[in-house]
Scaffold this motif. Structure first.
Motif, PDB file in Angstrom:
ATOM      1  N   ASP A  59       1.727   3.105  -4.203  1.00 39.24           N
ATOM      2  CA  ASP A  59       2.129   3.432  -5.570  1.00 39.24           C
ATOM      3  C   ASP A  59       1.236   4.500  -6.194  1.00 39.24           C
ATOM      4  O   ASP A  59       1.131   4.606  -7.415  1.00 39.24           O
ATOM      5  CB  ASP A  59       2.110   2.177  -6.441  1.00 39.24           C
ATOM      6  N   GLY A  86       6.340   5.936   1.598  1.00 42.05           N
ATOM      7  CA  GLY A  86       5.828   5.254   2.782  1.00 42.05           C
ATOM      8  C   GLY A  86       5.061   6.159   3.723  1.00 42.05           C
ATOM      9  O   GLY A  86       4.325   5.665   4.587  1.00 42.05           O
ATOM     10  N   GLU A 140       0.880   3.117   4.039  1.00 41.62           N
ATOM     11  CA  GLU A 140       0.698   1.744   3.562  1.00 41.62           C
ATOM     12  C   GLU A 140       1.954   1.263   2.837  1.00 41.62           C
ATOM     13  O   GLU A 140       2.560   2.028   2.078  1.00 41.62           O
ATOM     14  CB  GLU A 140      -0.502   1.675   2.626  1.00 41.62           C
ATOM     15  N   PRO A 141       2.359   0.011   3.050  1.00 41.11           N
ATOM     16  CA  PRO A 141       3.539  -0.517   2.351  1.00 41.11           C
ATOM     17  C   PRO A 141       3.272  -0.646   0.856  1.00 41.11           C
ATOM     18  O   PRO A 141       2.135  -0.862   0.433  1.00 41.11           O
ATOM     19  CB  PRO A 141       3.749  -1.887   2.993  1.00 41.11           C
ATOM     20  N   ASN A 142       4.317  -0.479   0.083  1.00 38.49           N
ATOM     21  CA  ASN A 142       4.225  -0.605  -1.378  1.00 38.49           C
ATOM     22  C   ASN A 142       3.210   0.358  -1.987  1.00 38.49           C
ATOM     23  O   ASN A 142       2.570   0.056  -2.994  1.00 38.49           O
ATOM     24  CB  ASN A 142       3.866  -2.047  -1.769  1.00 38.49           C
ATOM     25  N   THR A 165       6.203   1.620   7.664  1.00 37.72           N
ATOM     26  CA  THR A 165       4.965   2.370   7.525  1.00 37.72           C
ATOM     27  C   THR A 165       4.055   2.127   8.726  1.00 37.72           C
ATOM     28  O   THR A 165       4.236   1.168   9.487  1.00 37.72           O
ATOM     29  CB  THR A 165       4.199   1.970   6.257  1.00 37.72           C
ATOM     30  N   ASP A 173       2.651  -1.342   8.740  1.00 39.08           N
ATOM     31  CA  ASP A 173       3.611  -2.346   9.229  1.00 39.08           C
ATOM     32  C   ASP A 173       3.617  -2.385  10.746  1.00 39.08           C
ATOM     33  O   ASP A 173       3.630  -3.463  11.368  1.00 39.08           O
ATOM     34  CB  ASP A 173       5.018  -2.023   8.724  1.00 39.08           C
ATOM     35  N   ASP A 207       4.091   7.456  -4.140  1.00 41.07           N
ATOM     36  CA  ASP A 207       4.713   6.137  -3.939  1.00 41.07           C
ATOM     37  C   ASP A 207       5.621   6.095  -2.715  1.00 41.07           C
ATOM     38  O   ASP A 207       6.523   5.265  -2.638  1.00 41.07           O
ATOM     39  CB  ASP A 207       5.493   5.719  -5.193  1.00 41.07           C
TER      40      ASP A 207
END
Length: 496
Positions: A184, A176, A180-182, A68, A71, A174
């Protein structure tokens, strides 16, 4: 307490979404800005430019296993510091599209760019406070300036730009690509974030209103599917309120959450006899769901006519669509069921193109370019050069006034004869007025670089208001609508 206050603010903003100004002014030639906003926009996404996706451009991910934008930026800042990271990101933005690319796009009939951006890219990162990208604000100090350079470069080629708020705090889904990582879909449970991004949408509208070639502002990308989308409705209403404070006409694009009819009903309900200036974005992919993977390529192709923007309430009356993302990709599980890949991909892409050219106000292929080689059936240039995707035909001649008068008279006579047999009282002059209005609208658009009408429902509503004003009211508005549809159809038959 803060969350409760934010919810009250959101409800207040969303409670009475304001009408938009008419897309054109009846009786007057459309302005260049109005044409950019309402023409059919055959376009492409600039994927992984301002919202990184590792599978498309991978260089900035050298220091992380993540995929992402967060990251990439966080790992690079940790490794080489803020200033060097900023240089790397700015180099990526500035080298993403060259003058040769702009020339190629214009030469290949591209009318519009969908430009995915993250909330971190806007106004020097001033909307990142309290969110994941807050500590990296300095990296994005010049992102918005660069975005405006893209808009200006596009304008030089008579290309419009759809600003797509692709990534929001917590993610609208949810995946990428929310940056943002994770992710949801936490955006939908964060009223404060929704308030902030609605405010940001208003800031964007105000800052860009001086540009003629803004095709619209998309307030979220791929909202998560909900059976009861009250949170999305509140957010969309709040965005309309914020945007209309400074721009009464710019199209406001919303995500359909993978359920087009749900949002047709919402728009129809909210605007009533008025007009909100909302465009619904539907994404068409046939490579992700288990249902599609279970089909052969031929089955997928055969099913397109029945499942692309169909089964809409009242046939979608009053609501314009774009297809904001699509591709020529079919999953490997489908290919295992047989087929000739080159021939089937061509038929798949051409069938999609033809449907979008009729049923939508624009379409944007995913995506424009890849860092390494090409992306095959995800790659716009590759698919265009192979003839697998088709722009809509441009009007090649200007029908005469005599052709208009004859066509309008014939159409009105046919209309009258049909309803006479049905023993229905009609107003044939209203039908004829719709026919003539559509023909003249289409002719005016064609004079600007061979543009075709895209937002038909928006222009139809504007033309109807002009007729109502001149006549002091119209009883059978459905006749005007049918006449308008027929007028467009016959103009394009006569002009190509």
């Amino acid at each position: 307490m803060q969350q409760a206050f934010s919810k009250l603010k959101l409800k207040s903003k969303a409670s009475d979404a304001p009408d938009a100004a008419p897309a054109v002014e009846s009786g007057k030639a459309p302005t260049t800005k109005q044409i950019y906003q309402a023409r059919f926009n055959f376009g492409v996404n600039f994927g992984s430019c301002f919202v990184l996706e590792k599978w498309i451009f991978h260089d900035l991910f050298s220091e992380t296993d993540g995929d992402t934008e967060f990251d990439a930026v966080s790992s690079l800042v940790k490794k080489i510091g803020v200033e060097e990271t900023q240089k790397k990101f700015e180099n990526h933005w500035n080298s993403y599209v060259t003058q040769d690319d702009w020339n190629w796009l214009a030469a290949h009939e591209v009318a519009s760019i969908r430009l995915p951006i993250g909330y971190w890219d806007v106004d020097g990162g001033s909307f990142t406070g309290g969110y994941k990208f807050g500590p990296y604000k300095k990296v994005y100090a010049n992102a918005w300036t660069t975005i405006k350079k893209f808009i200006e470069a596009a304008a030089a080629q008579k290309i419009s730009v759809l600003i797509d708020i692709h990534a929001v705090p917590g993610g609208a889904n949810d995946s990428g690509h929310s940056g943002e990582p994770n992710a949801d879909g936490a955006f939908w449970s964060d009223d404060k974030a929704q308030n902030e991004i609605a405010k940001m949408a208003g800031w964007i509208a105000n800052d860009l209103k001086g540009y003629d070639n803004i095709a619209g502002i998309e307030v979220v990308n791929e909202a998560s599917f909900e059976n009861n989308p009250k949170k999305q409705q509140r957010y969309y209403g709040a965005c309309l309120t914020e945007i209309r404070k400074s721009d009464e006409q710019v199209p406001v694009v919303i995500s359909d959450g993978w359920w087009p009819d749900q949002w047709v009903k919402w728009v129809q309900s909210e605007q009533g006899e008025g007009y909100l200036g909302v465009v619904v974005d539907d994404h068409v992919y046939r490579c992700f769901s288990d249902a599609d993977k279970a089909k052969s390529p031929k089955q997928i192709i055969d099913d397109l006519n029945g499942d692309v923007l169909t089964n809409l309430n009242d046939s979608g009356a009053g609501v314009d669509f774009i297809v904001g993302e699509w591709s020529c990709v079919i999953d490997s599980q489908s290919w295992e069921k047989g087929g000739n890949r080159d021939e089937d991909v061509k038929q798949f892409g051409q069938t999609e193109s033809k449907l979008f050219n009729v049923r939508a106000a624009g379409s944007y292929f995913w995506t424009f370019k890849f860092q390494s080689g090409n992306g095959g059936e995800w790659d716009f240039k590759t698919m265009f050069d192979k003839g697998d995707i088709l722009p809509p035909p441009k009007p090649s001649k200007q029908p005469s006034e005599d052709e208009l008068n004859q066509a309008a008279t014939n159409a009105a006579d046919s209309h009258q004869n049909y309803w006479k047999q049905q023993k229905t009282t009609i107003e044939p002059e209203v039908y004829k007025g719709g026919f003539v209005a559509a023909w003249k609208d289409a002719d005016a658009f064609a004079k600007f670089n061979g543009s075709r009408i895209g937002r038909k429902e928006a222009l139809k509503w504007a033309a109807l208001q002009g007729l109502i004003k001149s006549k002091g009211g119209v009883k059978n508005t459905w006749e005007f609508s049918q006449g308008y549809d027929e007028g467009l159809k016959q103009f394009y038959s006569a002009a190509v």
